[in-house]
Design a protein around this motif. Sequence first.
Motif, PDB file in Angstrom:
ATOM      1  N   PHE A 185      -5.966  -7.223  -2.661  1.00 10.40           N
ATOM      2  CA  PHE A 185      -5.055  -8.277  -2.099  1.00 10.40           C
ATOM      3  C   PHE A 185      -5.840  -9.656  -2.285  1.00 10.40           C
ATOM      4  O   PHE A 185      -5.518 -10.743  -2.286  1.00 10.40           O
ATOM      5  N   GLU A 186      -7.282  -9.590  -2.130  1.00  8.35           N
ATOM      6  CA  GLU A 186      -8.225 -10.882  -1.993  1.00  8.35           C
ATOM      7  C   GLU A 186      -8.506 -11.331  -3.338  1.00  8.35           C
ATOM      8  O   GLU A 186      -8.475 -12.632  -3.677  1.00  8.35           O
ATOM      9  N   ASP A 187      -8.412 -10.419  -4.330  1.00  5.80           N
ATOM     10  CA  ASP A 187      -8.684 -10.759  -5.770  1.00  5.80           C
ATOM     11  C   ASP A 187      -7.783 -11.728  -6.328  1.00  5.80           C
ATOM     12  O   ASP A 187      -6.524 -11.072  -6.628  1.00  5.80           O
ATOM     13  N   PRO A 188      -8.142 -12.820  -6.812  1.00  5.60           N
ATOM     14  CA  PRO A 188      -7.036 -13.834  -7.290  1.00  5.60           C
ATOM     15  C   PRO A 188      -6.700 -13.589  -8.559  1.00  5.60           C
ATOM     16  O   PRO A 188      -5.381 -13.777  -8.915  1.00  5.60           O
ATOM     17  N   GLU A 189      -7.308 -12.706  -9.356  1.00  9.80           N
ATOM     18  CA  GLU A 189      -6.840 -12.190 -10.649  1.00  9.80           C
ATOM     19  C   GLU A 189      -5.688 -11.135 -10.677  1.00  9.80           C
ATOM     20  O   GLU A 189      -5.038 -10.973 -11.447  1.00  9.80           O
ATOM     21  N   VAL A 190      -5.602 -10.347  -9.649  1.00  8.52           N
ATOM     22  CA  VAL A 190      -4.623  -9.303  -9.133  1.00  8.52           C
ATOM     23  C   VAL A 190      -3.382  -9.971  -8.775  1.00  8.52           C
ATOM     24  O   VAL A 190      -3.418 -10.660  -7.597  1.00  8.52           O
ATOM     25  N   LYS A 191      -2.245  -9.781  -9.404  1.00  9.68           N
ATOM     26  CA  LYS A 191      -1.195 -10.338  -8.913  1.00  9.68           C
ATOM     27  C   LYS A 191       0.019  -9.530  -8.389  1.00  9.68           C
ATOM     28  O   LYS A 191       0.856  -9.654  -7.746  1.00  9.68           O
ATOM     29  N   GLY A 192      -0.415  -8.263  -8.408  1.00  9.06           N
ATOM     30  CA  GLY A 192       0.406  -7.117  -7.757  1.00  9.06           C
ATOM     31  C   GLY A 192      -0.603  -5.796  -7.651  1.00  9.06           C
ATOM     32  O   GLY A 192      -1.539  -5.527  -8.309  1.00  9.06           O
TER      33      GLY A 192
ATOM     34  N   GLY B 174      -4.258 -10.727   8.375  1.00  7.47           N
ATOM     35  CA  GLY B 174      -4.089 -12.285   8.223  1.00  7.47           C
ATOM     36  C   GLY B 174      -4.489 -12.632   6.873  1.00  7.47           C
ATOM     37  O   GLY B 174      -3.976 -13.490   6.313  1.00  7.47           O
ATOM     38  N   MET B 175      -5.465 -11.752   6.214  1.00  4.34           N
ATOM     39  CA  MET B 175      -5.917 -11.817   4.917  1.00  4.34           C
ATOM     40  C   MET B 175      -4.555 -11.537   3.912  1.00  4.34           C
ATOM     41  O   MET B 175      -4.540 -12.458   2.886  1.00  4.34           O
ATOM     42  N   ILE B 176      -4.126 -10.663   4.234  1.00  2.00           N
ATOM     43  CA  ILE B 176      -2.857 -10.301   3.344  1.00  2.00           C
ATOM     44  C   ILE B 176      -1.722 -11.428   3.397  1.00  2.00           C
ATOM     45  O   ILE B 176      -1.063 -11.741   2.354  1.00  2.00           O
ATOM     46  N   LYS B 177      -1.289 -11.659   4.640  1.00  4.18           N
ATOM     47  CA  LYS B 177      -0.460 -12.958   4.832  1.00  4.18           C
ATOM     48  C   LYS B 177      -0.952 -13.976   3.811  1.00  4.18           C
ATOM     49  O   LYS B 177       0.184 -14.642   3.380  1.00  4.18           O
ATOM     50  N   GLU B 178      -2.178 -14.295   3.758  1.00 10.35           N
ATOM     51  CA  GLU B 178      -2.435 -15.372   2.923  1.00 10.35           C
ATOM     52  C   GLU B 178      -2.388 -15.236   1.550  1.00 10.35           C
ATOM     53  O   GLU B 178      -2.647 -16.290   0.880  1.00 10.35           O
ATOM     54  N   ASN B 179      -2.340 -14.163   1.332  1.00  8.16           N
ATOM     55  CA  ASN B 179      -2.571 -13.806  -0.434  1.00  8.16           C
ATOM     56  C   ASN B 179      -1.279 -13.026  -0.658  1.00  8.16           C
ATOM     57  O   ASN B 179      -1.306 -11.466  -1.221  1.00  8.16           O
ATOM     58  N   PRO B 180      -0.169 -13.221  -0.321  1.00  7.67           N
ATOM     59  CA  PRO B 180       1.077 -12.263  -0.680  1.00  7.67           C
ATOM     60  C   PRO B 180       1.376 -11.745  -2.029  1.00  7.67           C
ATOM     61  O   PRO B 180       1.170 -12.759  -2.793  1.00  7.67           O
ATOM     62  N   LYS B 181       1.353 -10.395  -2.244  1.00  7.56           N
ATOM     63  CA  LYS B 181       1.592 -10.124  -3.632  1.00  7.56           C
ATOM     64  C   LYS B 181       2.260  -8.743  -3.751  1.00  7.56           C
ATOM     65  O   LYS B 181       2.543  -8.287  -2.635  1.00  7.56           O
ATOM     66  N   VAL B 182       2.829  -8.468  -4.708  1.00 11.89           N
ATOM     67  CA  VAL B 182       3.479  -7.335  -5.040  1.00 11.89           C
ATOM     68  C   VAL B 182       2.639  -6.085  -4.516  1.00 11.89           C
ATOM     69  O   VAL B 182       1.741  -5.962  -4.824  1.00 11.89           O
TER      70      VAL B 182
ATOM     71  N   ALA C 181       2.062  -8.525   8.502  1.00 12.21           N
ATOM     72  CA  ALA C 181       1.831  -9.754   7.367  1.00 12.21           C
ATOM     73  C   ALA C 181       3.210 -10.254   6.823  1.00 12.21           C
ATOM     74  O   ALA C 181       3.067 -11.054   5.997  1.00 12.21           O
ATOM     75  N   ASP C 182       4.029  -9.877   7.723  1.00 11.49           N
ATOM     76  CA  ASP C 182       5.511 -10.331   7.265  1.00 11.49           C
ATOM     77  C   ASP C 182       5.769 -10.454   5.684  1.00 11.49           C
ATOM     78  O   ASP C 182       6.458 -11.344   4.977  1.00 11.49           O
ATOM     79  N   LEU C 183       5.457  -9.225   4.999  1.00 13.36           N
ATOM     80  CA  LEU C 183       5.420  -9.140   3.456  1.00 13.36           C
ATOM     81  C   LEU C 183       6.523  -8.421   3.004  1.00 13.36           C
ATOM     82  O   LEU C 183       6.455  -7.083   3.620  1.00 13.36           O
ATOM     83  N   VAL C 184       7.338  -8.602   2.178  1.00 12.97           N
ATOM     84  CA  VAL C 184       8.253  -7.680   1.507  1.00 12.97           C
ATOM     85  C   VAL C 184       7.426  -6.957   0.717  1.00 12.97           C
ATOM     86  O   VAL C 184       6.590  -7.474  -0.150  1.00 12.97           O
ATOM     87  N   THR C 185       7.799  -5.570   0.864  1.00 15.29           N
ATOM     88  CA  THR C 185       6.965  -4.565  -0.127  1.00 15.29           C
ATOM     89  C   THR C 185       7.792  -3.662  -0.951  1.00 15.29           C
ATOM     90  O   THR C 185       8.960  -3.770  -0.420  1.00 15.29           O
ATOM     91  N   PHE C 186       7.334  -2.927  -1.809  1.00 13.82           N
ATOM     92  CA  PHE C 186       8.546  -1.986  -2.685  1.00 13.82           C
ATOM     93  C   PHE C 186       7.992  -0.614  -2.746  1.00 13.82           C
ATOM     94  O   PHE C 186       7.084  -0.086  -2.728  1.00 13.82           O
ATOM     95  N   HIS C 187       9.255   0.209  -2.186  1.00 17.91           N
ATOM     96  CA  HIS C 187       9.494   1.539  -2.044  1.00 17.91           C
ATOM     97  C   HIS C 187       9.779   2.000  -3.327  1.00 17.91           C
ATOM     98  O   HIS C 187      11.034   1.861  -3.758  1.00 17.91           O
ATOM     99  N   GLY C 188       8.767   2.773  -4.248  1.00 16.21           N
ATOM    100  CA  GLY C 188       9.084   2.941  -5.394  1.00 16.21           C
ATOM    101  C   GLY C 188       8.064   4.153  -6.306  1.00 16.21           C
ATOM    102  O   GLY C 188       7.115   4.128  -5.507  1.00 16.21           O
ATOM    103  N   PRO C 189       8.444   4.733  -7.351  1.00 18.95           N
ATOM    104  CA  PRO C 189       7.676   5.647  -7.993  1.00 18.95           C
ATOM    105  C   PRO C 189       6.219   5.278  -8.128  1.00 18.95           C
ATOM    106  O   PRO C 189       5.846   4.359  -8.455  1.00 18.95           O
ATOM    107  N   MET C 190       5.306   6.323  -7.924  1.00 17.24           N
ATOM    108  CA  MET C 190       3.716   5.859  -8.168  1.00 17.24           C
ATOM    109  C   MET C 190       3.413   6.683  -9.495  1.00 17.24           C
ATOM    110  O   MET C 190       4.098   7.591 -10.183  1.00 17.24           O
ATOM    111  N   LEU C 191       2.151   6.107 -10.058  1.00 22.84           N
ATOM    112  CA  LEU C 191       1.918   6.610 -11.319  1.00 22.84           C
ATOM    113  C   LEU C 191       1.467   7.713 -11.533  1.00 22.84           C
ATOM    114  O   LEU C 191       2.247   8.526 -12.373  1.00 22.84           O
TER     115      LEU C 191
END
Length: 307
Positions: free
Chosen positions: A70-77, A97-105, A123-133
Motif C-alpha cells: 500500500f505504501e509503495d508508490p510504484e504499486v497501483k494494485g 490511516g496509511m491505507i486511507k492515504e494510499n487508496p488502491k485496488v 479505511a473507507d475503501l472499496v475493495t474487490f471480492h474476486g478469484p486469487m492467483l
Amino acid sequence: MRTMPRRLEKGDTVGIIAPSSPPNLENLQKALPFIEGLGLNIKMGKSVEAKRGYLAGSDDERLADLHSMFEDPEVKGIICAGGGYGAARYADRIDFGMIKENPKVFWGYSDITFLHTAIGQYADLVTFHGPMLASDVGKEEFHERSGRMFGQLFGPFELHYTEEIAPLTALVGGAGEGELVGGNLSLIRSGIGTKFELDTKGKILLIEDIDEEPYQVDEMLNQLRMARKFEEVAGVVIGDFKNAEPKKREKSLTLDEVFDDYFKDLKVPVVKGFKIGHCEPHFSVPLGAKARLDADALTLTILPGVE
C-alpha cells in the motif's frame, strides 16, 4: 460513500501478497502469465514463499507485505495469491490511516474477507471480492468468464448479474439498494464481538462459503441472527456454498431448508444461486460499492468499483 481506488492501466505494477496461508507456488507461477496478459507488471511480496505451519510466514512478515504494497508508490494494485487462514491474526495492527492515504485496488476473497471488512470500515475503501492467483487463476478449471471479471479494474463500468450466468431463486421478493458488503460467512461470523464486526445496516449482504455442512451454516447464520445482522439489512445475496453436503450426520436439513429458516420471513429481497465464491465461473464484485438487488427481476446491479 467509500473511496474508490484509481483504475489500473496497462503498464501498471501490481503487488502480489499471501496474507493468510502459503499459496501453492506451482499454481501461482501458472497464474502469472494471466496477470502479464492484462498488461500489468508484477512485484512479489516477501512472504509469498514463506512458511510457518499453516501461515505464509509470521504475522509480522505478512503484515509488512500488506503495508509495504500500500505504501509503495510504484504499486497501483494488490492481488492476493491465496486465502486459507490467518489474515485476522494481525488485523488489529493494520495502519488504516496509511491505507486511507494510499487508496488502491485490493483483490481477493475467502479468508481475505476479514481484510475486506477491516479495510472497508476503517479505511473507507472499496475493495474487490474476486478469484486469487494460486487458488483459482493458476488452475486448469479457471473459467474464461472469471478472467473477464478482472476487466472491471481497468475502467468504471456497472456490473449486471442476470440468470444468463446461472439460475437464481428468490426467497423473498422486492428490491433493495445499499452498499454491497460481506463475503465468506465463516469470516463474517468470526468478526462478531470484535472491532471488525460487519456493519450490515442498510447494506446488501453477500454470503458464501466452502466445505461447511448444513448444520455448520445453520450455526453461523444463527449467530448472525442473534447479533441482529439481519434486522436492518437492505437485501441478501446468497453466493456459492461449495461442498455443503452433510457428511457427519445421516439426518440433516438441506442447505436450502437452512436458508429458508433464516431468510424467508425477512421483509427485504433475498436471492440465492449467485456464482460468487469458491466456484467457476466466479463473478467478482466490488465490496463497498452501491448495489441494487431486484428479487422480482432476479438481477443484481453494482456500480463501478474504480474511478
